[in-house]
Design a protein around this motif. Sequence first.
Motif, PDB file in Angstrom:
ATOM      1  N   THR A  66     -10.372  -3.003  -4.926  1.00  0.00           N
ATOM      2  CA  THR A  66     -11.147  -1.810  -5.280  1.00  0.00           C
ATOM      3  C   THR A  66     -10.260  -0.785  -5.980  1.00  0.00           C
ATOM      4  OG1 THR A  66     -12.527  -2.200  -3.359  1.00  0.00           O
ATOM      5  CG2 THR A  66     -12.711  -0.029  -4.367  1.00  0.00           C
ATOM      6  N   MET A  67      -9.043  -0.620  -5.458  1.00  0.00           N
ATOM      7  CA  MET A  67      -8.129   0.356  -6.061  1.00  0.00           C
ATOM      8  C   MET A  67      -7.725  -0.065  -7.476  1.00  0.00           C
ATOM      9  SD  MET A  67      -7.845   2.815  -4.073  1.00  0.00           S
ATOM     10  CE  MET A  67      -9.436   2.542  -3.364  1.00  0.00           C
ATOM     11  N   SER A  68      -7.716  -1.373  -7.728  1.00  0.00           N
ATOM     12  CA  SER A  68      -7.243  -1.836  -9.039  1.00  0.00           C
ATOM     13  C   SER A  68      -8.346  -1.788 -10.100  1.00  0.00           C
ATOM     14  CB  SER A  68      -6.713  -3.267  -8.934  1.00  0.00           C
ATOM     15  OG  SER A  68      -7.803  -4.161  -8.804  1.00  0.00           O
ATOM     16  N   ASP A  99       4.781   1.539  -1.501  1.00  0.00           N
ATOM     17  CA  ASP A  99       3.555   1.580  -0.692  1.00  0.00           C
ATOM     18  C   ASP A  99       3.893   0.911   0.628  1.00  0.00           C
ATOM     19  OD1 ASP A  99       0.722   1.365   0.262  1.00  0.00           O
ATOM     20  OD2 ASP A  99       0.276   1.957  -1.791  1.00  0.00           O
ATOM     21  N   LEU A 100       2.942   0.872   1.526  1.00  0.00           N
ATOM     22  CA  LEU A 100       3.181   0.258   2.830  1.00  0.00           C
ATOM     23  C   LEU A 100       3.510  -1.229   2.650  1.00  0.00           C
ATOM     24  CD1 LEU A 100       0.219   1.936   4.725  1.00  0.00           C
ATOM     25  CD2 LEU A 100       2.653   2.334   5.164  1.00  0.00           C
ATOM     26  N   PRO A 101       4.338  -1.784   3.566  1.00  0.00           N
ATOM     27  CA  PRO A 101       4.733  -3.190   3.409  1.00  0.00           C
ATOM     28  C   PRO A 101       3.537  -4.135   3.246  1.00  0.00           C
ATOM     29  CG  PRO A 101       6.015  -2.143   5.151  1.00  0.00           C
ATOM     30  CD  PRO A 101       5.016  -1.119   4.695  1.00  0.00           C
ATOM     31  N   HIS A 145       7.620   1.149   1.652  1.00  0.00           N
ATOM     32  CA  HIS A 145       8.035   2.436   2.237  1.00  0.00           C
ATOM     33  C   HIS A 145       6.827   3.149   2.834  1.00  0.00           C
ATOM     34  CE1 HIS A 145       9.726   6.397   2.731  1.00  0.00           C
ATOM     35  NE2 HIS A 145       8.906   6.910   1.829  1.00  0.00           N
ATOM     36  N   ASN A 146       7.037   3.729   4.023  1.00  0.00           N
ATOM     37  CA  ASN A 146       6.011   4.570   4.641  1.00  0.00           C
ATOM     38  C   ASN A 146       6.308   6.012   4.233  1.00  0.00           C
ATOM     39  OD1 ASN A 146       4.510   6.225   6.312  1.00  0.00           O
ATOM     40  ND2 ASN A 146       4.680   4.836   8.067  1.00  0.00           N
ATOM     41  N   MET A 147       5.381   6.649   3.551  1.00  0.00           N
ATOM     42  CA  MET A 147       5.684   7.965   2.960  1.00  0.00           C
ATOM     43  C   MET A 147       5.842   9.079   3.997  1.00  0.00           C
ATOM     44  SD  MET A 147       2.042   8.559   1.146  1.00  0.00           S
ATOM     45  CE  MET A 147       0.522   8.713   2.086  1.00  0.00           C
ATOM     46  N   PHE A 148       5.571   8.769   5.272  1.00  0.00           N
ATOM     47  CA  PHE A 148       5.830   9.773   6.324  1.00  0.00           C
ATOM     48  C   PHE A 148       7.278   9.699   6.806  1.00  0.00           C
ATOM     49  CE2 PHE A 148       1.255   9.398   6.328  1.00  0.00           C
ATOM     50  CZ  PHE A 148       0.869  10.734   6.363  1.00  0.00           C
ATOM     51  N   ASP A 170      -6.436  11.350   0.437  1.00  0.00           N
ATOM     52  CA  ASP A 170      -6.768  10.588   1.649  1.00  0.00           C
ATOM     53  C   ASP A 170      -6.369  11.327   2.930  1.00  0.00           C
ATOM     54  OD1 ASP A 170      -7.629   8.470   0.113  1.00  0.00           O
ATOM     55  OD2 ASP A 170      -5.753   7.353   0.251  1.00  0.00           O
ATOM     56  N   TRP A 171      -5.675  12.450   2.783  1.00  0.00           N
ATOM     57  CA  TRP A 171      -5.116  13.082   3.983  1.00  0.00           C
ATOM     58  C   TRP A 171      -5.564  14.532   4.107  1.00  0.00           C
ATOM     59  CZ3 TRP A 171      -2.653   9.824   7.219  1.00  0.00           C
ATOM     60  CH2 TRP A 171      -2.241   8.597   6.687  1.00  0.00           C
ATOM     61  N   PRO A 172      -5.918  14.946   5.355  1.00  0.00           N
ATOM     62  CA  PRO A 172      -6.188  16.372   5.579  1.00  0.00           C
ATOM     63  C   PRO A 172      -4.905  17.172   5.349  1.00  0.00           C
ATOM     64  CG  PRO A 172      -6.549  15.077   7.618  1.00  0.00           C
ATOM     65  CD  PRO A 172      -6.042  14.135   6.566  1.00  0.00           C
TER      66      PRO A 172
HETATM   67  C1  LIG Z   1      -6.483   5.688  -2.630  1.00  0.00           C
HETATM   68  S1  LIG Z   1      -5.158   4.577  -2.667  1.00  0.00           S
HETATM   69  C2  LIG Z   1      -4.454   4.933  -4.252  1.00  0.00           C
HETATM   70  C3  LIG Z   1      -3.658   3.788  -4.789  1.00  0.00           C
HETATM   71  C4  LIG Z   1      -3.077   4.026  -6.191  1.00  0.00           C
HETATM   72  N1  LIG Z   1      -2.179   5.143  -6.223  1.00  0.00           N
HETATM   73  C5  LIG Z   1      -4.197   4.229  -7.174  1.00  0.00           C
HETATM   74  O1  LIG Z   1      -4.390   5.324  -7.665  1.00  0.00           O
HETATM   75  O2  LIG Z   1      -4.923   3.254  -7.425  1.00  0.00           O
HETATM   76  C6  LIG Z   1      -3.991   5.303  -1.550  1.00  0.00           C
HETATM   77  C7  LIG Z   1      -2.740   4.474  -1.389  1.00  0.00           C
HETATM   78  O3  LIG Z   1      -1.905   5.122  -0.424  1.00  0.00           O
HETATM   79  C8  LIG Z   1      -1.266   4.109   0.308  1.00  0.00           C
HETATM   80  N2  LIG Z   1      -0.759   4.625   1.589  1.00  0.00           N
HETATM   81  C9  LIG Z   1      -1.471   4.990   2.663  1.00  0.00           C
HETATM   82  N3  LIG Z   1      -0.678   5.374   3.664  1.00  0.00           N
HETATM   83  C10 LIG Z   1       0.583   5.244   3.209  1.00  0.00           C
HETATM   84  C11 LIG Z   1       1.844   5.469   3.786  1.00  0.00           C
HETATM   85  N4  LIG Z   1       1.960   5.920   5.035  1.00  0.00           N
HETATM   86  N5  LIG Z   1       2.932   5.220   3.036  1.00  0.00           N
HETATM   87  C12 LIG Z   1       2.822   4.758   1.768  1.00  0.00           C
HETATM   88  N6  LIG Z   1       1.636   4.513   1.158  1.00  0.00           N
HETATM   89  C13 LIG Z   1       0.534   4.760   1.876  1.00  0.00           C
HETATM   90  C14 LIG Z   1      -2.375   3.092   0.500  1.00  0.00           C
HETATM   91  O4  LIG Z   1      -1.886   1.830   0.899  1.00  0.00           O
HETATM   92  C15 LIG Z   1      -3.013   3.083  -0.863  1.00  0.00           C
HETATM   93  O5  LIG Z   1      -2.449   2.126  -1.706  1.00  0.00           O
END
Ligand SMILES: C[S@@+](CC[C@H](N)C(=O)[O-])C[C@H]1O[C@@H](n2cnc3c(N)ncnc32)[C@H](O)[C@@H]1O
Length: 392
Positions: free
Chosen positions: A198-200, A256-258, A275-278, A297-299
């Motif tokens: 869906t994202m692609s 992005d997440l593993p 990588h986990n962005m937190f 995606d985040w508050p």
């Molecule tokens: C709405 S998608 C957007 C994907 C891409 N940037 C795009 O525009 O098509 C949000 C992305 O954030 C990634 N994501 C969510 N939590 C994450 C985290 N903790 N660390 C890294 N990436 C994360 C998701 O796996 C997802 O690929």
Amino acid sequence: MATSISEVTRAVEALLANPPPVEDRKDGEAEHLFDAMERLRVTLEKPEQTVNRIIFSCRTLPIIKIAQGMGIFDAFADVGLNHPLTLGQLDEQTKGDRTMLTRILRLLITEKVITKSNDEYTLAPFAYQFRNDTVSGEVVKHFHAITAIQSPNYLKARDYMSPDDAFDAPHQFANNTKNHYFHWLADDEERQRPFNATMSLPRHDDHNQWFDIYPVRERLNDESHVFVDLGGGSGHDIARLKTKFPDLPGRLVLQDLPAVVRGVSLPNGIEINPHNMFDPQPIKDARAYYMRTVLHDWPDKQALEVLSRVREAMGKDSILLINENVLSESGADDTPVVAHTDFTMMLNFSSRERTESEWIELLQKADLKLIKVWRPRVTIKSRALFEAMRVD
Ligand SMILES: C[S@@+](CC[C@H](N)C(=O)[O-])C[C@H]1O[C@@H](n2cnc3c(N)ncnc32)[C@H](O)[C@@H]1O
């Protein structure tokens, strides 16, 4: 000019018999007609017809999913576009019993997905996209209607207050889980794969890429420069950047997440960094940290945590690029897609789409200085690229 219902009907039938090819249509002309037709429908419908239409609309997606699961779209695809099938032929090639097949076909006819004539069924061309081996078929699997259907119960229990906790959203309520939406996806390949697909998917504004309006060559002009696509999914966006600028100096890195980047294959020259962005950002002092539709995606609470991790890694010449959906300030000037994406953000994440001033406010709270808001050349009001730097 057609002014009676029968005259308009004749005009529409004539257009249906000879629809103009996409390339011959003027910009926005068809969308204008759809809008007029929808308004005309609501004006002409008896109130009970409108109410029935609204009530039954929530069933369309489940019906399509059932048909997809039974293999109805695959059966049509196997014989080729516009090739009709009889009930017996469909019965042989699909799962389930004939009673179920007849029932689902009846519904698909009312949804204009299938037509029936002389005891033969024909699939509408758009519906070939729902077969199982297509990206758009995956998109159907990605949408979990249950969360939207359960959301009235969730909101009633909370007195209709806006949710603000990503771990207590309608998603957790509807899917009976404590997991954040992204962990819930990662737990099951059958959920993660359709999400990635869906994202692609191409987006309505793909002809207006951020790198067509942003001075990429001016900003990324040295071998030491690193461009990080944070939360870049399976890398479709960074791959497009590489295609447009194959000789850009420096490094391009997808993060992005593993579970998301596992097994992803990308054009040469793009590195993958799970990588986990937190967590603390491992790539310090990059020239650009880029996020497309990640923060929406985040508050605010978690969005600010993510921005803190980026800010800590930024050097004095680092740039933050936020490519995001933008709601109208008036609340009356949004496309259905943008208004529904806002609702989806609430359902899955307790988050929301933001207006331009809300994005700027978020950057200020994160101690980042706005350099410029880049807008697409053709006015797409629902999209912007926010460029920011550290305040030191
Ligand atoms: C709405 S998608 C957007 C994907 C891409 N940037 C795009 O525009 O098509 C949000 C992305 O954030 C990634 N994501 C969510 N939590 C994450 C985290 N903790 N660390 C890294 N990436 C994360 C998701 O796996 C997802 O690929």
